[in-house]
Every structure is written in C-alpha cells, then in structure tokens.
Design an enzyme around this catalytic site. Structure first.
Site, PDB file in Angstrom:
ATOM      1  N   SER A  69       0.823  -1.211   0.000  1.00 50.36           N
ATOM      2  CA  SER A  69       0.000   0.000   0.000  1.00 50.36           C
ATOM      3  C   SER A  69       0.855   1.260   0.000  1.00 50.36           C
ATOM      4  CB  SER A  69      -1.050   0.039   1.110  1.00 50.36           C
ATOM      5  OG  SER A  69      -2.009   1.045   0.785  1.00 50.36           O
ATOM      6  N   HIS A  74       3.357  14.606   5.559  1.00 48.79           N
ATOM      7  CA  HIS A  74       3.155  16.021   5.263  1.00 48.79           C
ATOM      8  C   HIS A  74       3.752  16.767   6.448  1.00 48.79           C
ATOM      9  CE1 HIS A  74       0.430  14.638   2.149  1.00 48.79           C
ATOM     10  NE2 HIS A  74      -0.088  13.847   3.074  1.00 48.79           N
ATOM     11  N   CYS A  89      -0.739  -3.960   4.078  1.00 49.85           N
ATOM     12  CA  CYS A  89      -1.425  -5.243   4.156  1.00 49.85           C
ATOM     13  C   CYS A  89      -0.382  -6.352   4.055  1.00 49.85           C
ATOM     14  CB  CYS A  89      -2.466  -5.351   3.039  1.00 49.85           C
ATOM     15  SG  CYS A  89      -1.763  -5.238   1.379  1.00 49.85           S
TER      16      CYS A  89
END
Length: 124
Positions: A69, A74, A89
């Site tokens: 994934s 930020h 996952c």
C-alpha cells in the site's frame, strides 16, 4: 477463482507528530530516505516514491508507494509538526515503520490511531 497473494485487509496507522525540530522537516531527500527505511523496517516492498518541497525552510509532502500500500508524510517545519499515514497489508508491519519514523524525528507529542481495515465479510 484465482487465489489472492494477499488478503484484502491491512492496518492503517495515522500519526500526528508535534514538537519536532524544524530542520528535520524540510528536506525532501532526508524525508524520502527516512520513509524508504521505514518501509524496509516494516518488511514492505517499495515500488515508487515522490516528494515535493514547498521552498526553503518550508514543508514537504511525500509518498512511498508499496506493494503492500503506502506511507505518506506532510510536514510543517514552522509548526514543528508532521502528519504520517501508513497503510500496509500482507505480512508488513506498519508499527515498525512508525517506530523508525518517531525515532528519527523525535516528536515531543505523538497522537496515533490504528485501525484494521478489511471488507465487512472478513471482519465478522
């Protein structure tokens, strides 16, 4: 029906990290290296990464795409703040990625939430 390599489920970790020294939050190269190392620590496979800096002394936004994934960050150096989003996952361990990120950034305050994500039938 073909057998899936990974079950369609994973762990999603969101972390708000405060009280970080500004110099740790404004270098695309350093943050990319950190997130790639975090993926490796979590036993995830990096596919691609992209980071963007908003100018000298300003924040960075970046993402590392994984076979499992993603990890994104930020930053707001002017506030000493970083928001990290880790979803993995398979056999990857996002908590190991977060531990490495926290160790490198040394936040004074961490607010972390983790959620197991899966199709409804798998959660029953």
């Amino acid at each position: 029906m073909p057998t899936a390599v990974h079950a369609p489920s994973g762990t999603h970790v969101l972390a708000d990290l405060s009280g970080i020294a500004a110099e740790k939050l404004s270098s695309c190269a350093q943050l990319e290296s950190l997130l790639r190392a975090a993926a490796e620590a979590a036993h995830a496979q990096v596919l691609f990464s992209h980071f963007h800096g908003f100018g000298e002394g300003l924040g960075v936004t970046g993402v590392v795409l994984l076979a499992e994934s993603h990890i994104s960050i930020h930053t707001w150096p002017e506030c000493g703040f970083a928001a990290a989003d880790i979803f993995m996952c398979g056999n990857a361990q996002p908590e190991l990625a977060l531990a490495l990120i926290k160790d490198a950034l040394q936040p004074s305050i961490s607010q972390v939430s983790a959620m197991r994500r899966a199709p409804p039938a798998m959660l029953e």
